[in-house]
Motif scaffolding. Structure first.
Motif, PDB file in Angstrom:
ATOM      1  N   HIS A  54       1.072  -1.286  -0.086  1.00 51.82           N
ATOM      2  CA  HIS A  54       0.016  -0.153   0.059  1.00 51.82           C
ATOM      3  C   HIS A  54       1.131   1.610  -0.221  1.00 51.82           C
ATOM      4  CE1 HIS A  54      -3.436  -1.991   0.737  1.00 51.82           C
ATOM      5  NE2 HIS A  54      -3.135  -2.545   1.783  1.00 51.82           N
ATOM      6  N   ARG A  87     -12.592 -13.452   5.691  1.00 46.06           N
ATOM      7  CA  ARG A  87     -12.866 -11.786   5.783  1.00 46.06           C
ATOM      8  C   ARG A  87     -14.803 -11.972   5.391  1.00 46.06           C
ATOM      9  NH1 ARG A  87      -8.743  -8.381   3.692  1.00 46.06           N
ATOM     10  NH2 ARG A  87     -10.129  -7.628   2.240  1.00 46.06           N
ATOM     11  N   ASP A 120      -5.863 -11.594   2.327  1.00 49.82           N
ATOM     12  CA  ASP A 120      -6.949 -11.504   1.616  1.00 49.82           C
ATOM     13  C   ASP A 120      -6.235 -12.787   0.368  1.00 49.82           C
ATOM     14  OD1 ASP A 120      -4.560 -10.724  -0.405  1.00 49.82           O
ATOM     15  OD2 ASP A 120      -5.227  -8.443  -0.631  1.00 49.82           O
TER      16      ASP A 120
HETATM   17 MG    MG Z   1      -5.899  -5.871   2.551  1.00 52.04          MG
END
Ligand code: MG
Ligand code: RTP
Length: 140
Positions: A54, A87, A120
């Motif tokens: 990120h 998730r 993820d």
């Molecule tokens: Mg993530």
């Protein structure tokens, strides 16, 4: 169905409000088993390395500051389809969009202070588990 391992972080907003047990109960109720767990104060370098994917995002610096603002609990979760199941029980990144009953709907404060991280993908789960745990620290 396959037994998988995924990686979870109980984030500083949740540890600050003494929600470690409440969050873990949600994970366990979803059928996930905690096979490794430790409470840590992340260093800036550890948080930057963990969230390296990120680093070009506008929220990166705020995210790193938040993740080192207090203790976290890092966990390895095991179960059938553990990556997807985790998730689902986490809910959407933004708690405003999270389904009722999910961790983020019930506990998150904001899109940033959203109480939990979860891998993820199975591939990222393996990378993230290895970032924090030695094999002998995981007991299935
Ligand atoms: Mg993530
Ligand atoms: P996570 O990686 O923590 O499990 O969450 P996620 O996949 O649902 O969300 P992701 O897009 O990977 O973003 C990582 C974390 O960055 C913070 N964030 N802040 N201010 C913002 O717009 C913003 N967007 C994301 C959140 O803490 C998010 O979980």
């Amino acid at each position: 169905m396959a037994t998988e391992r995924t990686f979870s972080i109980i984030k500083p907003d949740a540890t600050r409000r003494n929600l470690t047990g409440a969050v873990t109960a949600k994970l366990e109720e979803a059928g996930l088993r905690v096979v490794a767990s430790k409470r840590l104060q992340l260093s800036k370098e550890q948080a930057e390395g963990f969230y390296a994917v990120h680093k070009e995002r506008p929220f990166f610096n705020d995210l790193v500051s938040f993740m080192i603002s207090g203790p976290v609990v890092v966990q390895v979760l095991e179960g059938e389809n553990a990556v997807l199941k985790n998730r689902e029980v986490m809910g959407a990144t933004n708690p405003a969009n999270a389904e009722p009953g999910t961790i983020r709907k019930e506990f998150a404060e904001s899109i940033e202070a959203n109480s939990v991280h979860g891998s993820d993908s199975l591939e990222n789960a393996a990378i993230e588990i290895a970032y924090f745990f030695k094999p002998e620290e995981i007991v299935g």
